[in-house]
Design an enzyme around this catalytic site. Structure first.
Site, PDB file in Angstrom:
ATOM      1  N   ASP A 227       0.790  -1.081   0.035  1.00  0.00           N
ATOM      2  CA  ASP A 227      -0.200   0.143  -0.156  1.00  0.00           C
ATOM      3  C   ASP A 227       0.872   1.395  -0.090  1.00  0.00           C
ATOM      4  OD1 ASP A 227      -2.789   1.308   0.585  1.00  0.00           O
ATOM      5  OD2 ASP A 227      -1.520   2.103   2.142  1.00  0.00           O
ATOM      6  N   LYS A 231       1.469   4.375  -3.032  1.00  0.00           N
ATOM      7  CA  LYS A 231       1.517   5.555  -2.809  1.00  0.00           C
ATOM      8  C   LYS A 231       2.449   6.217  -3.403  1.00  0.00           C
ATOM      9  CE  LYS A 231      -1.631   5.288   0.897  1.00  0.00           C
ATOM     10  NZ  LYS A 231      -1.885   4.764   2.247  1.00  0.00           N
TER      11      LYS A 231
HETATM   12  N1  LIG Z   1      -5.137   1.282   4.107  1.00  0.00           N
HETATM   13  C1  LIG Z   1      -4.659   2.556   3.741  1.00  0.00           C
HETATM   14  C2  LIG Z   1      -5.786   3.233   3.521  1.00  0.00           C
HETATM   15  C3  LIG Z   1      -5.412   4.406   2.955  1.00  0.00           C
HETATM   16  O1  LIG Z   1      -4.926   4.548   1.714  1.00  0.00           O
HETATM   17  C4  LIG Z   1      -3.857   3.145   4.976  1.00  0.00           C
HETATM   18  O2  LIG Z   1      -3.890   2.504   5.915  1.00  0.00           O
HETATM   19  O3  LIG Z   1      -3.131   4.189   4.826  1.00  0.00           O
END
Ligand SMILES: N[C@@H](CC=O)C(=O)O
Ligand SMILES: NC(=O)C1=CN([C@@H]2O[C@H](COP(=O)(O)OP(=O)(O)OC[C@H]3O[C@@H](n4cnc5c(N)ncnc54)[C@H](OP(=O)(O)O)[C@@H]3O)[C@@H](O)[C@H]2O)C=CC1
Ligand code: NA
Length: 369
Positions: A227, A231
């Site tokens: 995740d 980003k």
């Molecule tokens: N799972 C992600 C949600 C937001 O992008 C996080 O914990 O940052």
């Protein structure tokens, strides 16, 4: 403010989607030209019988619960929107890859896209390029194309993407971006390894983060570092770096090796407590050095180097003192010199993520009106 009708389709009505629909209800008081034409979930959907009147934004939840219509595929949704006699916006509140893959087609057909879903912008570079090519630009031949906004794909509602785009578009040179990019990881380490006092059990904190709606639909997507990697890929691409995918740089995973092959998220959560002691070792090692451990990411733009993983911080460091699900993102640029531009605040949660989605929708409505 009124104007031409703007037809909105919302896909996904989970943690973010339900807040997004409730915020859309509030928004429609100021923008009565918004018409909600459909809501689709993985299991069912709800369509307006009369698209000129739309669905009730007051009773959408009850009406969707009562609906017996099956889920709509993204192709069906595009077909429905294409036949409407005005501007359309697709709000994608899922983390679905097929929906993400369809953004170029939406944009080419003049359907604008607003989404917190990271998959399209952080997947293979070819999809990113197709989206940039298909999206509206102030150039001849682009006047019928859709707009695309995805603020909540990084740092939930925090102004991270808009800030970075403003820096780049106004000609600043971004040198480095670093910080805490995961609300889940922030929550986990702030509670498991706090600066002061006793921390909780790792697996118990993971359970709490999931219950609070901070994690991805499958929390393993947070714990494996992907995740955060997604980003960073999005931000790096906005800086002009052609990062091929999240496999192009080192990403540290916190998934125990023994659980890498576990089939379901549920089984993973059940077995995670067996591995609490290895996380405790990590915490104690940092404590011996008078530090705390945190999960961070960085982009060195000049070196085209991205990195995701654990680092130790002194107790007085701003990253060590974060609270709740806070993100902190520091932009080092030529104009800002050695004092970076810093954005900080809640980086996960349904309401704050939906805020970014709704704010993006307002931008689209204002540009289309
Ligand atoms: N799972 C992600 C949600 C937001 O992008 C996080 O914990 O940052
Ligand atoms: N939660 C957060 O703090 C943040 C989330 N995001 C992003 O927001 C998005 C949504 O997250 P969140 O709300 O937490 O996730 P949830 O799991 O709570 O909700 C996902 C929703 O998407 C629906 N869905 C899944 N696949 C499809 C499909 N093929 N067609 C139609 N609907 C589908 C699900 O349907 P059903 O209800 O039937 O299961 C559900 O309603 C994700 O992309 C996430 O990365 C971004 C920033 C922060
Ligand atoms: Na954001």
């Amino acid at each position: 403010m009124t104007g031409d009708l703007i037809y909105v389709a919302v896909i996904g009505a989970g943690g973010v989607g339900s807040h997004s629909l409730n915020q859309l209800n509030l928004l429609s008081k100021s923008y009565p030209n918004i018409i909600l034409v459909l809501i689709s979930r993985a299991t069912k959907s709800l369509r307006a019988l009369d698209p000129q009147k739309g669905l009730s934004l007051e009773s959408w939840e009850k009406d969707l619960d009562a609906s017996t219509s099956p889920a709509l595929s993204i192709e069906q949704t595009i077909q429905i929107l294409t036949l409407l006699p005005g501007s359309c916006v697709l709000v994608d509140n899922t983390s679905n890859q097929d929906v993400a893959n369809a953004y170029p087609e939406c944009l080419r057909r003049g359907i604008s896209v607003v989404t917190p879903n990271k998959k399209a912008f952080s997947g293979h570079i070819s999809l990113w390029k197709q989206i940039q090519e298909a999206a509206y630009k102030a150039q001849p031949g682009h006047d019928t194309k859709g707009l695309v906004y995805h603020e909540s794909s990084v740092g939930a509602g925090l102004p991270i993407i808009s800030t970075l785009k403003d820096l780049v578009d106004t000609g600043d040179k971004v040198l480095k971006i670093e910080g805490v990019f995961s609300g889940t990881m922030s929550f986990l380490f702030n509670n498991f390894a706090p600066v002061d006092g006793e921390g909780g059990k790792w697996s118990a904190e993971v359970k709490k983060a999931k219950e609070a709606g901070f994690t991805e639909p499958d929390p393993r997507d947070d714990l494996n570092g992907v995740d955060v990697a997604r980003k960073l890929v999005i931000l790096a691409r906005i800086c002009g770096l052609d990062i091929e995918s999240t496999d192009s740089f080192p990403v540290q995973s916190l998934i125990p090796t023994e659980l890498e092959r576990v089939k379901s998220g549920e089984e993973f959560m059940e077995k995670l407590p067996q591995f609490d002691s290895s996380m405790e070792e990590l915490r104690n090692e940092a404590v011996k050095e008078g530090k705390v451990v945190r999960f961070v990411g960085s982009i060195d733009v000049g070196k085209k180097a991205l990195k995701v993983g654990l680092e130790k911080f002194g107790r007085s460091h701003p990253i060590a003192g974060l609270k709740g699900s806070d993100n902190i993102v520091s932009f080092y640029t030529e104009r800002y010199g050695s004092n970076p531009l810093v954005v900080q605040g809640a980086g996960a949660g349904g309401a704050v993520t939906a805020m970014g989605v709704t704010a993006d929708l307002i931008k689209v409505i204002q540009r289309l009106s």
